[in-house]
Design a protein around this motif. Structure first.
Motif, PDB file in Angstrom:
ATOM      1  N   TYR A 110       0.858  -1.297   0.015  1.00  0.00           N
ATOM      2  CA  TYR A 110      -0.107  -0.118   0.084  1.00  0.00           C
ATOM      3  C   TYR A 110       0.869   1.206   0.039  1.00  0.00           C
ATOM      4  O   TYR A 110       1.892   1.255   0.807  1.00  0.00           O
TER       5      TYR A 110
ATOM      6  N   TYR B 201      -3.325   0.240  -3.498  1.00  0.00           N
ATOM      7  CA  TYR B 201      -2.594  -1.214  -3.264  1.00  0.00           C
ATOM      8  C   TYR B 201      -2.163  -1.579  -4.489  1.00  0.00           C
ATOM      9  O   TYR B 201      -2.732  -1.160  -5.648  1.00  0.00           O
TER      10      TYR B 201
ATOM     11  N   PRO C  97     -10.424   0.485   6.253  1.00  0.00           N
ATOM     12  CA  PRO C  97     -10.863   0.276   4.858  1.00  0.00           C
ATOM     13  C   PRO C  97     -11.873  -0.721   4.926  1.00  0.00           C
ATOM     14  O   PRO C  97     -12.048  -1.801   5.627  1.00  0.00           O
TER      15      PRO C  97
ATOM     16  N   GLU D 284      -8.640   2.254  -1.934  1.00  0.00           N
ATOM     17  CA  GLU D 284      -9.517   1.700  -0.796  1.00  0.00           C
ATOM     18  C   GLU D 284     -10.672   2.434  -0.335  1.00  0.00           C
ATOM     19  O   GLU D 284     -10.412   3.872  -0.571  1.00  0.00           O
TER      20      GLU D 284
END
Length: 306
Positions: A150, A270, A243, A166
């Motif tokens: 991430y 991500y 998230p 997210e």
């Protein structure tokens, strides 16, 4: 390339690492089932091979020199890699293919692992090795085929493929939300804000997007993983920003309730990351396509549920 005669033997490296870790030849000997003199001899041979002094020996005591301290870290990494690779070979006995994946801890436990049986069913001859890594690492130092990361699409010696963004939501246990009359962001001034150590400015960013002033957006208990933050919210410790894909179970079960605010898109995303040139390996490419398919499916299901 160093001549082989200047490279330490495995026995020398093992004796040195144990002696350096314990700060004692005697304790190293006990661990390795050797005599103290055998350990001392191996360490002396290592020093002669390298042409340096690794231990100061005074009045029956041994302490690492500054160079010894530095080399101890290197020896430890070498031996850990040796152990890890040996275990991987033993574990994959009979398997045609292995795949090593490094992933963020909460992403692994809450999203990836519950879905992995589907991928393994499609690849029955595969042995999967899964490790957790919270931060980017050097692919030249770790034998990993794919990492899930991430942040930004930058990684030393790696190629990044966008996976998904997210949607972050504010959640609390229904009892906590009811007791504190929490509905909107403006209701949170008297609530406990559960902090995420890897995203210290997350609350401030969330309030800013909603044009809400909060007196203490950085104040509250700190947790180092989203899994811990979300469970703290379930336990009624306060309000968390998490998230949505990491709290699917809690939202379905009703142990967490969302405030009436639109999901907040974090600053990062991500990514699937591979060592340079590895994306086209068949099993790596198959895993990448499967993960991308799973995120697309999860997104469509979330959209229908909304």
């Amino acid at each position: 390339m160093l001549p082989r005669k200047q490279m330490p033997s495995f026995q020398e490296l093992t004796a040195f690492e144990a002696a350096g870790r314990h700060g004692s030849f005697t304790m190293a000997a006990q661990e390795l089932a050797l005599t103290q003199s055998a350990v001392s001899k191996q360490v002396r041979q290592l020093e002669e091979t390298l042409g340096v002094v690794l231990f100061d020996r005074t009045k029956g005591r041994v302490t690492l020199t500054s160079l010894g301290e530095r080399y101890l870290g290197s020896a430890r990494r070498i031996l850990q890699a040796y152990e890890s690779e040996t275990h991987a070979v033993i574990a994959s006995a009979g398997a045609e293919t292995t795949l090593s994946v490094a992933v963020l801890p909460t992403f692994a436990s809450r999203w990836l692992i519950p879905r992995l049986p589907g991928f393994l069913a499609l690849n029955p001859s595969l042995t999967l090795n899964l490790t957790t890594e919270p931060k980017p690492f050097d692919f030249t130092e770790k034998s990993v085929d794919v990492a899930i990361h991430y942040g930004a699409p930058t990684w030393p010696h790696g190629e990044a493929i966008y996976l998904c963004n997210e949607a972050i939501v504010a959640v609390a246990s229904p009892d906590y939300a009811q007791a504190h009359r929490l509905t909107r962001a403006t209701d949170l001034e008297g609530a406990v804000l559960l902090q995420q150590s890897s995203r210290p400015s997350l609350w401030q960013e969330w309030f800013s997007t909603l044009d809400v002033e909060h007196p203490h957006p950085y104040r509250g208990p700190i947790f180092d993983q989203f899994a811990m933050t979300s469970q703290a919210a379930v336990a009624g410790m306060g309000v968390a920003l998490v998230p949505t894909f990491l709290i699917e179970q809690e939202l379905r079960a009703g142990t967490l309730a969302m405030l009436d605010e639109a999901p907040f898109a974090g600053n990062g995303a991500y990514y699937l990351v591979t060592p340079l040139g590895n994306q086209h390996k068949p099993i790596v490419a198959a895993f990448i396509q499967w993960v991308i398919g799973q995120t697309s499916l999860a997104g469509r299901m979330a959209g229908r549920a909304a």
